[in-house]
Write a protein that holds these residues in place. Structure first.
Motif, mmCIF file in Angstrom:
data_model
loop_
_atom_site.group_PDB
_atom_site.id
_atom_site.type_symbol
_atom_site.label_atom_id
_atom_site.label_comp_id
_atom_site.label_asym_id
_atom_site.label_seq_id
_atom_site.Cartn_x
_atom_site.Cartn_y
_atom_site.Cartn_z
ATOM 1 N N ASN A 1 0.936 -1.318 0.087
ATOM 2 C CA ASN A 1 0.103 0.039 0.005
ATOM 3 C C ASN A 1 0.931 1.290 0.165
ATOM 4 O OD1 ASN A 1 0.816 0.191 2.748
ATOM 5 N ND2 ASN A 1 -0.955 -1.060 3.424
ATOM 6 N N MET A 2 0.292 2.514 0.037
ATOM 7 C CA MET A 2 0.966 3.613 0.179
ATOM 8 C C MET A 2 2.040 3.760 1.170
ATOM 9 S SD MET A 2 -1.298 6.731 -1.511
ATOM 10 C CE MET A 2 -2.339 6.870 0.010
ATOM 11 N N GLY A 3 1.517 3.206 2.226
ATOM 12 C CA GLY A 3 2.632 3.182 3.532
ATOM 13 C C GLY A 3 3.619 2.489 3.570
ATOM 14 N N ASP A 4 3.807 1.490 2.467
ATOM 15 C CA ASP A 4 5.000 0.450 2.317
ATOM 16 C C ASP A 4 5.816 1.189 1.172
ATOM 17 O OD1 ASP A 4 6.348 -1.613 2.605
ATOM 18 O OD2 ASP A 4 5.324 -2.898 1.147
ATOM 19 N N GLY A 5 5.841 2.575 0.907
ATOM 20 C CA GLY A 5 6.669 3.136 0.037
ATOM 21 C C GLY A 5 7.260 4.508 1.085
ATOM 22 N N TRP A 6 7.941 5.319 -0.060
ATOM 23 C CA TRP A 6 8.484 6.410 0.618
ATOM 24 C C TRP A 6 7.429 7.648 -0.042
ATOM 25 C CZ3 TRP A 6 12.314 9.664 -2.680
ATOM 26 C CH2 TRP A 6 12.646 10.750 -2.152
ATOM 27 N N GLU A 7 7.127 8.557 0.687
ATOM 28 C CA GLU A 7 6.213 9.424 0.430
ATOM 29 C C GLU A 7 6.438 10.799 1.224
ATOM 30 O OE1 GLU A 7 1.354 10.808 -0.192
ATOM 31 O OE2 GLU A 7 1.701 8.842 1.088
ATOM 32 N N THR A 8 6.402 11.830 0.660
ATOM 33 C CA THR A 8 7.039 13.298 1.209
ATOM 34 C C THR A 8 5.915 13.945 1.370
ATOM 35 O OG1 THR A 8 7.322 14.522 -0.739
ATOM 36 C CG2 THR A 8 9.036 13.184 -0.082
ATOM 37 N N ALA A 9 5.859 15.031 2.289
ATOM 38 C CA ALA A 9 4.860 16.101 2.358
ATOM 39 C C ALA A 9 4.664 16.855 1.023
ATOM 40 C CB ALA A 9 4.939 16.739 3.502
ATOM 41 N N ARG A 10 3.663 17.454 0.819
ATOM 42 C CA ARG A 10 3.710 18.376 -0.196
ATOM 43 C C ARG A 10 4.408 19.880 0.050
ATOM 44 N NH1 ARG A 10 -2.562 18.246 -2.671
ATOM 45 N NH2 ARG A 10 -3.096 16.255 -1.846
ATOM 46 N N ARG A 11 5.359 20.149 -0.936
ATOM 47 C CA ARG A 11 6.400 21.109 -0.692
ATOM 48 C C ARG A 11 5.469 22.304 -0.985
ATOM 49 N NH1 ARG A 11 11.720 20.600 -1.019
ATOM 50 N NH2 ARG A 11 11.853 22.682 -1.472
ATOM 51 N N ILE A 12 5.812 23.253 0.222
ATOM 52 C CA ILE A 12 4.866 24.573 0.186
ATOM 53 C C ILE A 12 5.466 25.654 -0.641
ATOM 54 C CG2 ILE A 12 4.439 24.152 2.489
ATOM 55 C CD1 ILE A 12 6.629 26.061 3.292
ATOM 56 N N ASP A 13 6.811 25.222 -1.534
ATOM 57 C CA ASP A 13 7.243 26.237 -2.304
ATOM 58 C C ASP A 13 6.660 26.057 -3.824
ATOM 59 O OD1 ASP A 13 8.756 24.124 -2.919
ATOM 60 O OD2 ASP A 13 10.703 25.091 -2.843
ATOM 61 N N ARG A 14 5.845 25.101 -4.043
ATOM 62 C CA ARG A 14 5.297 24.588 -5.367
ATOM 63 C C ARG A 14 4.468 26.000 -5.815
ATOM 64 N NH1 ARG A 14 2.186 22.295 -1.829
ATOM 65 N NH2 ARG A 14 -0.173 22.125 -1.862
ATOM 66 N N PRO A 15 4.488 26.329 -7.111
ATOM 67 C CA PRO A 15 4.126 27.579 -7.403
ATOM 68 C C PRO A 15 2.389 27.331 -7.659
ATOM 69 C CG PRO A 15 5.878 26.683 -9.091
ATOM 70 C CD PRO A 15 5.473 25.618 -8.112
ATOM 71 N N PRO A 16 1.978 28.758 -7.413
ATOM 72 C CA PRO A 16 0.325 28.640 -7.451
ATOM 73 C C PRO A 16 -0.178 27.950 -8.615
ATOM 74 C CG PRO A 16 1.438 30.710 -6.638
ATOM 75 C CD PRO A 16 2.581 30.057 -7.108
ATOM 76 N N ILE A 17 0.263 28.428 -9.817
ATOM 77 C CA ILE A 17 -0.289 27.994 -11.079
ATOM 78 C C ILE A 17 0.852 27.322 -11.871
ATOM 79 C CG2 ILE A 17 -0.999 28.654 -13.378
ATOM 80 C CD1 ILE A 17 -2.161 30.881 -12.050
ATOM 81 N N LEU A 18 0.759 25.861 -12.018
ATOM 82 C CA LEU A 18 1.937 25.262 -12.342
ATOM 83 C C LEU A 18 1.891 25.085 -14.000
ATOM 84 C CD1 LEU A 18 1.192 21.846 -10.334
ATOM 85 C CD2 LEU A 18 2.842 23.678 -9.920
ATOM 86 N N GLN A 19 3.392 25.267 -14.355
ATOM 87 C CA GLN A 19 3.687 25.066 -15.789
ATOM 88 C C GLN A 19 4.269 24.008 -16.232
ATOM 89 O OE1 GLN A 19 4.908 29.284 -16.984
ATOM 90 N NE2 GLN A 19 3.149 30.122 -16.293
#
Length: 372
Positions: A240-258
Motif C-alpha cells: 500500500n502507500m504506507g509501504d513506500g516513500w512519500e513526502t509532504a507536499r512542498r510549500i514552495d510549489r508555484p500557485p499555477i503550475l507550468q
C-alpha cells in the motif's frame, strides 16, 4: 544505555515481518500473539475491543503468570546481520507492560533452525505445550550471547514507551531470544542493523545492487513525512502507500503550475534520498515503481550515481529528469542512461514531491566497499 531514535531510523529492521522476520516459539500468547512484535506498522489501540481471552492489544501479551519461571520467545531474523541497536516499545501497555526484559542472540545453521517445533498460526489464547517447551529447552537457548542484560521497562504512555539500546558487536546473528520478566506485554521489537550479503564476484550475474537483501541501505534523505525511503529497497511489491516513500507536499510549489515541451512541470524544489549500494557495481537497468501512488506520485524523477572517495561522492547523472505516471513500473535500460558506473551510491530525486513504492538498480557487482 538508552539511545536516540535518530541513530537508527535509516537502518534495516532485521526482525520486521516485512522482510521475513518471524516467531519460531513463544512460551505464552494468551492475550496477544508474539507475531505482533514484528509488525512494520506502529502499534494502535482500539477502545472497547475485547476477544474471548481479554482486551485486544497490538503487541505480545502473556497471561499473569501463576507458576514458576518467566516468559520468552524465539525470533528468526528476516535477514542475518550485524545488530547495531534495539528498540523496545511498550505503547498502550500501561498497567500490563513487562517490568523487565533481556535480549540474547545467536547465529544458527540451517539444520539447527529445523529443530524448532511447528508453531500455531493464530496462537492467541494458548501457551506452548510441555513437549514443545522441552524440545526448545534442549537447545539451550538460554546460553545464547547476551546483548542486553535484564533491564527495566516503563509504561506505554506517549513519552515513556520507546526505549533504544546501542549494541556494540561486530558478530553476525540470525536468531534472537526475547525474555520478559516475569510476564506482561511489549508492543514492538525493532532489531536495527546491517545486512551482510556476501557477493560472489566470480559469478558474473546481474543483481539488484540497492536491494536491502543484498546489503543496500538508506544513507540520508530530505523528507519522509508519510513513509521512509528505506521502504524503496525492501523485498517484494509494496502492499500500500504506507509501504513506500512519500513526502509532504512542498510549500514552495508555484500557485499555477507550468510545464516544458516534454510536459515536465517546472518547479523550484525537489525531494531526494541517497542509498549506499550493497557493493560497488555498474548499472544496467533501473525500475522506478509508483505502485499505489495514484493521486500523489511525483511528476518526474532523476537518478544519479557516485563513487565515494576520501569521504566525498562525485555525482554523475545516470537517468536524466524523466516524466513519471501513476501506479506503474517505469523501466529504463542502457539507452536511457548517461553514466553507468562503477558506483558505490545512488541518489534518487523526485520533483516536486510525492511517493514512490520501490526502486530497483540492476547491475553487475564489481567489488566490495573498501571500508567493509
Amino acid at each position: 544505555m538508552a539511545e536516540e531514535v535518530s541513530n537508527y531510523e535509516n537502518m534495516t529492521d532485521l526482525a520486521c515481518e516485512k522482510i521475513g522476520g518471524h516467531v519460531l516459539f513463544a512460551t505464552d500468547d494468551w492475550f496477544a500473539p508474539a507475531e505482533n512484535l514484528l509488525k512494520y506498522e506502529d502499534p494502535v489501540f482500539k477502545v472497547g475491543l475485547y476477544t474471548d481471552y481479554g482486551k485486544w492489544m497490538d503487541g505480545w501479551e502473556t497471561r499473569r503468570k501463576r507458576k514458576p519461571g518467566h516468559d520468552w520467545c524465539i525470533i528468526e531474523l528476516g535477514m542475518p546481520g550485524i545488530i547495531k541497536g534495539v528498540e523496545v516499545d511498550t505503547a498502550y501497555f500501561t498497567g500490563n507492560y513487562a517490568p523487565k526484559f533481556s535480549l540474547q542472540a545467536v547465529q544458527l545453521k540451517h539444520d539447527d533452525e529445523a529443530k524448532f517445533p511447528s508453531r500455531q498460526i493464530d496462537a492467541m489464547g494458548t501457551e506452548c505445550s510441555d513437549e514443545a517447551l522441552a524440545l526448545v529447552k534442549s537447545m539451550k537457548t538460554e546460553n545464547w550471547q547476551e546483548l542486553i542484560p535484564m533491564t527495566p521497562l516503563t509504561a506505554g504512555y506517549i513519552n515513556t514507551s520507546r526505549k533504544f539500546f546501542k549494541i556494540n558487536s561486530d558478530k553476525v546473528y540470525s536468531h534472537i531470544r526475547l525474555n520478559i520478566f516475569p510476564d506482561g506485554g511489549i508492543a514492538r521489537l525493532r532489531i536495527y542493523g546491517q545486512v551482510l550479503h556476501k557477493v560472489d564476484f566470480s559469478i558474473k550475474e546481474e543483481i539488484d545492487l540497492v536491494a536491502m537483501k543484498n546489503g543496500g541501505v538508506c544513507h540520508s534523505y530530505s523528507n519522509a513525512h508519510y513513509g521512509h525511503p528505506k521502504n524503496l529497497i525492501c523485498p517484494g511489491v509494496g502492499k500500500n502507500m504506507g509501504d513506500g516513500w512519500e513526502t509532504a507536499r512542498r510549500i514552495d510549489r508555484p500557485p499555477i503550475l507550468q510545464a516544458d515541451e516534454r510536459n515536465i512541470l517546472q518547479v523550484p524544489g525537489n525531494e531526494w534520498a541517497i542509498f549506499r549500494l550493497g557493493c560497488i557495481g555498474k548499472i544496467n537497468k533501473v525500475h522506478i515503481d509508483t505502485n499505489h501512488f495514484k493521486g500523489n506520485y511525483p511528476d518526474s524523477a532523476k537518478l544519479e550515481g557516485g563513487l565515494l572517495k576520501n569521504g566525498v561522492i562525485d555525482w554523475k547523472i545516470v537517468l536524466p529528469t524523466t516524466k513519471l505516471s501513476a501506479h506503474a513500473i517505469h523501466e529504463y535500460h542502457s539507452e536511457d542512461m548517461l553514466h553507468f558506473g562503477p558506483f558505490s551510491h545512488v541518489r534518487v530525486t523526485i520533483m516536486p514531491d510525492g511517493g514512490i513504492s520501490r526502486l530497483r538498480i540492476f547491475g553487475q557487482p564489481i567489488q566490495e566497499h573498501p571500508e567493509i
